[in-house]
Design an enzyme around this catalytic site. Structure first.
Site, PDB file in Angstrom:
ATOM      1  N   HIS B  62       1.493  -4.283  10.748  1.00  0.00           N
ATOM      2  CA  HIS B  62       1.380  -3.655   9.416  1.00  0.00           C
ATOM      3  C   HIS B  62       0.043  -4.012   8.774  1.00  0.00           C
ATOM      4  O   HIS B  62      -0.084  -4.992   8.045  1.00  0.00           O
ATOM      5  CB  HIS B  62       2.542  -4.114   8.527  1.00  0.00           C
ATOM      6  CG  HIS B  62       2.739  -3.243   7.323  1.00  0.00           C
ATOM      7  ND1 HIS B  62       3.960  -2.785   6.926  1.00  0.00           N
ATOM      8  CD2 HIS B  62       1.860  -2.741   6.431  1.00  0.00           C
ATOM      9  CE1 HIS B  62       3.845  -2.042   5.841  1.00  0.00           C
ATOM     10  NE2 HIS B  62       2.561  -2.012   5.510  1.00  0.00           N
ATOM     11  N   HIS B  64      -3.638  -2.306   6.895  1.00  0.00           N
ATOM     12  CA  HIS B  64      -4.332  -1.150   6.316  1.00  0.00           C
ATOM     13  C   HIS B  64      -5.812  -1.286   6.631  1.00  0.00           C
ATOM     14  O   HIS B  64      -6.450  -2.251   6.209  1.00  0.00           O
ATOM     15  CB  HIS B  64      -4.117  -1.091   4.801  1.00  0.00           C
ATOM     16  CG  HIS B  64      -2.679  -0.883   4.419  1.00  0.00           C
ATOM     17  ND1 HIS B  64      -2.140   0.361   4.241  1.00  0.00           N
ATOM     18  CD2 HIS B  64      -1.664  -1.760   4.218  1.00  0.00           C
ATOM     19  CE1 HIS B  64      -0.855   0.248   3.923  1.00  0.00           C
ATOM     20  NE2 HIS B  64      -0.533  -1.037   3.907  1.00  0.00           N
ATOM     21  N   ARG B  66      -7.975   1.346   6.033  1.00  0.00           N
ATOM     22  CA  ARG B  66      -8.653   2.140   4.987  1.00  0.00           C
ATOM     23  C   ARG B  66      -9.573   3.247   5.484  1.00  0.00           C
ATOM     24  O   ARG B  66      -9.989   4.080   4.703  1.00  0.00           O
ATOM     25  CB  ARG B  66      -9.466   1.229   4.043  1.00  0.00           C
ATOM     26  CG  ARG B  66      -8.687   0.097   3.402  1.00  0.00           C
ATOM     27  CD  ARG B  66      -7.509   0.594   2.609  1.00  0.00           C
ATOM     28  NE  ARG B  66      -6.893  -0.479   1.808  1.00  0.00           N
ATOM     29  CZ  ARG B  66      -5.661  -0.418   1.330  1.00  0.00           C
ATOM     30  NH1 ARG B  66      -4.909   0.650   1.572  1.00  0.00           N
ATOM     31  NH2 ARG B  66      -5.174  -1.407   0.617  1.00  0.00           N
ATOM     32  N   ASP B 154       4.007   4.709   4.386  1.00  0.00           N
ATOM     33  CA  ASP B 154       3.810   3.463   3.646  1.00  0.00           C
ATOM     34  C   ASP B 154       3.109   3.715   2.319  1.00  0.00           C
ATOM     35  O   ASP B 154       2.112   4.414   2.251  1.00  0.00           O
ATOM     36  CB  ASP B 154       2.986   2.475   4.472  1.00  0.00           C
ATOM     37  CG  ASP B 154       3.057   1.076   3.880  1.00  0.00           C
ATOM     38  OD1 ASP B 154       4.162   0.671   3.478  1.00  0.00           O
ATOM     39  OD2 ASP B 154       2.025   0.409   3.798  1.00  0.00           O
ATOM     40  N   ASP B 307       0.789  -6.998   6.189  1.00  0.00           N
ATOM     41  CA  ASP B 307       0.581  -5.995   5.139  1.00  0.00           C
ATOM     42  C   ASP B 307      -0.819  -6.167   4.532  1.00  0.00           C
ATOM     43  O   ASP B 307      -1.022  -6.068   3.325  1.00  0.00           O
ATOM     44  CB  ASP B 307       1.646  -6.061   4.046  1.00  0.00           C
ATOM     45  CG  ASP B 307       1.668  -4.783   3.193  1.00  0.00           C
ATOM     46  OD1 ASP B 307       0.898  -3.849   3.504  1.00  0.00           O
ATOM     47  OD2 ASP B 307       2.447  -4.727   2.232  1.00  0.00           O
ATOM     48  N   HIS B 311      -8.883  -4.582  -0.762  1.00  0.00           N
ATOM     49  CA  HIS B 311      -9.396  -3.795  -1.883  1.00  0.00           C
ATOM     50  C   HIS B 311     -10.758  -4.332  -2.289  1.00  0.00           C
ATOM     51  O   HIS B 311     -11.057  -5.518  -2.088  1.00  0.00           O
ATOM     52  CB  HIS B 311      -8.458  -3.879  -3.090  1.00  0.00           C
ATOM     53  CG  HIS B 311      -7.182  -3.122  -2.917  1.00  0.00           C
ATOM     54  ND1 HIS B 311      -7.142  -1.750  -2.817  1.00  0.00           N
ATOM     55  CD2 HIS B 311      -5.893  -3.539  -2.818  1.00  0.00           C
ATOM     56  CE1 HIS B 311      -5.890  -1.358  -2.669  1.00  0.00           C
ATOM     57  NE2 HIS B 311      -5.108  -2.424  -2.652  1.00  0.00           N
TER      58      HIS B 311
END
Lengths: 307, 426
Positions: B62, B64, B66, B154, B307, B311
């Site tokens: 899991h 990200h 981006r 998700d 997860d 950012h």
């Protein structure tokens, strides 16, 4: 007791002694507003920025009058006229305000925690004039001042707060403050207006106004936010007022000398009936008068503390 | 050129192995594992690993990445570098990119970019519905052929139970798992943190555990009815753990994961309104954290996934309400998880299973074991090395970590993918 904080971000962090110090200081400023010439030179040369990122008339006016009566230069910036609408971030705006060297920044913001963020970013004193549904410390202080003036003490009083507790910064700050000062608190409203685990904050919960008013020394009616109706917090204003409006009948359950309070602006006939709002037990306008004194006291204490 | 990993403590739960072994790597594969192997002088690079622990490469199901669309937050390259630095040799990346990974074109793009980076194995998780809008099923078959290993919406939960049923059925006919983000958007609407004592204190709108649990209950019922494989993402609440435990006992084909922040932190950390702690699902109460830890211990929770949600500062350094949700997790996951071993909750072997063999098995991808003949995907860490978390030094572009300044024990020493050293402490 000496004031040592740089900021006033909330009531939760204050001690009972600090609250008493603010209220005592406010008492001494009360008289200034009754003079013919309502101005003392205490804060001459100080600059106070009222930075309001959420609409407000009375709180902003109260802070502005408080600053001016202490001879400070007060500047108002509101969201619609500030650079925030141009997409500038709060931290950039904060840095810009800081660069102009004010002494105190008073902030109102629709986001909980925004004053805390500002306090981390700038060296000036920050006063929280209401952040989201978190705290409204100056409102609670003026409320406590009003009660103390009338009742001589806060300790042991039965205080009932009625309305949308979940979405009220006024309720939160008053719960923190009045608990520290030894009052007995009851909050009342439908379950949709009670935040999760509210009893943990040291209050009794009642879903029935009549029950909550029993033997109350003070009753604070919160303003109903009509936009909540759309989120099913209550079915209609009509139904809300039928069950939770303070009126000539249900007020009989409270003590005879009960103080009726409201942070304003009042929705007449919704949370409080006109005859009660204007009646002998109402201290709603005294709250407004005391608000100026409390804000003068805070400006004085905070500017003194950083020297 | 061959590599000889010499003198490390090799832990491979797939074979109940936990002892000092040497591992010889030739042509990207594990050639031999034995008590003592001597390399051919001049042709073998010998890496001395006394005091270090050697694991099957970690698998994060899991992540990200981006890219495409949010390259300012992370790219496939920076995310892959972060994975390697965190000891992960395989990662599965979520489809909430721009465009959403709902088509062969996007899946192929990710696979191609990952190939160019040539660092860790990157397995795309594709969207359940077109644009993750919860209306039209994505082309699962085509996506599978392009390289997708699972399906998830998700961050944009499927509210339509009928669509979710069809997604489970259709995926099961392809032998792939659905890994939903369980959140009832009506119950969580407007919420910014866990609903409870702390949200009441702070006046922040709450996200009740109920929002997660209602959807887990629904998806468990759908899995039971359809018989399709279900893997529940980022479990955060006590009620969720209880329901999954009961479902497993009843034979429902469900697996579940949690993330290090849910067994490490609680909502009490939000008192300073620091957006570093803002994540979805939100950090829960101490009782929930306890239940998550218990769920890991008793096997209800099969997987620890990061997860990883990188950012940029511009997304995070704003008012709490406006801040993006997510924690950059690849480079702290192993050290935070090792605390479970330190606390006696899991054996190292059990931990490795949850971070390697189990996720590989659920996604049906290679890895999770150190077997002669298999790709040499290997993680080596130094169990005694203490280090201070400093995101500014990270490979990930996402510096958004609530663990900034924490001192953690256990640091990745070396990561090998197909026998190639993709990360090394030296």
């Amino acid at each position: 007791m000496k004031w040592e904080r740089k900021d006033l971000l909330g009531i939760k962090d204050l001690s009972g002694e600090e609250i008493s110090l603010i209220l005592d200081t406010a008492e001494s400023f009360l008289e200034v507003s009754t003079r013919d010439i309502k101005k003392v030179p205490t804060l001459r040369g100080k600059t106070i920025i009222n930075f309001f990122v959420e609409a407000s008339t009375r709180t902003r006016t109260s802070f502005e009058i408080a600053g001016k009566r202490l001879s400070a230069d007060t500047i108002n910036i509101s969201a619609s006229t500030s650079s925030l609408v141009k997409g500038e971030t709060l931290s950039d705006t904060a840095k810009n305000l800081e660069a102009m060297n004010p002494d105190v920044i008073v902030i109102r913001h629709s986001c909980a925690g925004a004053p805390h963020m500002l306090a981390r970013l700038v060296r000036q004193s920050i006063i929280n004039a209401g952040d989201g549904t978190h705290e409204h410390p100056t409102q609670a202080l003026l409320d406590m001042m009003t009660i103390r003036n009338r009742k001589g003490t806060l300790s042991g009083l039965n205080v009932t707060i009625v309305g949308d507790i979940a979405h009220s910064r006024v309720a939160r700050s008053n719960i923190y403050g009045l608990n520290k000062m030894g009052a007995h608190l009851t909050v009342a409203g439908p379950a949709t207006m009670m935040p999760r685990e509210i009893r943990e904050l040291g209050v009794k919960v009642s879903f029935r106004l009549e029950e909550a008013l029993q033997d109350a020394d003070v009753v604070m009616m919160l303003r109903i936010q009509t936009e909540r109706e759309q989120r099913n917090i209550f079915p209609s204003l009509r139904e809300y007022s039928a069950f939770y409006c303070l009126n000539g009948d249900n007020i009989q359950r409270a003590r005879q000398d009960v103080l009726v309070m409201h942070p304003g602006p009042v929705n007449r006939g919704v949370e409080i009936s006109p005859e009660i709002a204007d009646g002998a037990n109402s201290v709603i306008l005294e709250q407004v008068t005391n608000g100026v004194a409390v804000r003068m006291a805070l400006l004085y204490l905070l500017t003194g503390a950083i020297e | 050129m061959s590599i000889l990993l010499k003198g490390g403590r090799v832990v491979d739960p797939s074979r109940n192995l936990d002892s000092v072994k040497d591992i010889l790597i030739e042509e990207g594969k594990i050639a031999a594992i034995a008590d003592s192997i001597e390399g051919t002088a001049g042709e073998t690079r010998v890496v001395r690993l006394e005091g270090k622990v050697v694991l099957p490469g970690l698998v994060d199901m899991h992540t990200h990445l981006r890219e495409p669309g949010y390259e300012y937050k992370e790219t496939i390259r920076s995310g892959s570098e972060a994975a390697a630095a965190g000891g992960f040799t395989s990662i599965a990346c979520m489809p909430n990119t721009d465009p959403v990974n709902d088509s062969r074109a996007v899946t192929e793009y990710i696979v191609k970019r990952a190939g160019e980076c040539n660092l860790v194995h990157v397995y795309p998780v594709a969207a359940i519905s077109l644009k993750s809008e919860g209306r039209t099923l994505a082309e699962f078959g085509d996506l599978k052929e392009a390289g997708a290993v699972a399906f998830s919406d998700d961050g944009k939960p499927v509210m339509d139970s009928g669509l979710m049923r069809r997604a489970l059925e259709y995926a099961s006919s392809l032998g792939l798992v659905i890994t939903p983000h369980c959140e009832d958007l009506y119950l969580s609407a407007g919420g910014l943190m866990n609903e409870g004592r702390i949200s009441t204190e702070l006046g922040l709108p709450g996200i009740p555990t109920l929002a997660e649990e209602v959807m887990i209950a629904r998806d468990l019922l759908l899995a039971e009815y359809t018989g399709a494989a279900l893997h529940i993402s980022h479990v955060s609440s006590a009620g969720s753990v209880r329901m999954i435990r009961d479902a497993k006992a009843r034979g429902i084909p469900v697996t579940a994961e949690t993330a290090p922040h849910y067994f490490t932190l609680t909502d009490e950390t939000l008192r300073d309104f620091d957006p570093s702690f803002k994540v979805n699902p939100p950090l829960r109460s101490p009782l929930d954290r306890k239940a998550i830890r218990e769920g890991l211990r008793d096997g209800t929770l099969d997987v620890i996934a990061t997860d990883h949600a990188p950012h940029a500062a511009t997304d995070k350094e704003v008012e709490f309400e406006y801040a993006a949700s997510g924690i950059s997790g690849l480079e702290t996951a192993l050290a935070l998880s090792l605390r479970l071993v330190e606390d006696g909750l899991l054996t190292l072997s059990e931990l490795v299973r949850k971070m390697s063999a189990n996720p590989a098995k659920i996604l049906n991808i290679p890895g999770g074991a150190l077997l002669p003949g298999a790709d040499a995907d290997i993680t080596v860490f130094d169990p005694d090395r203490s280090w201070v978390v400093d995101p500014l030094s990270w490979r990930s572009k996402g510096k958004n970590s609530p663990f900034f300044g924490w001192t953690l024990k256990g640091k990745v020493f070396m990561t090998l993918v197909k026998g190639r050293i993709v990360y090394s402490e030296d």
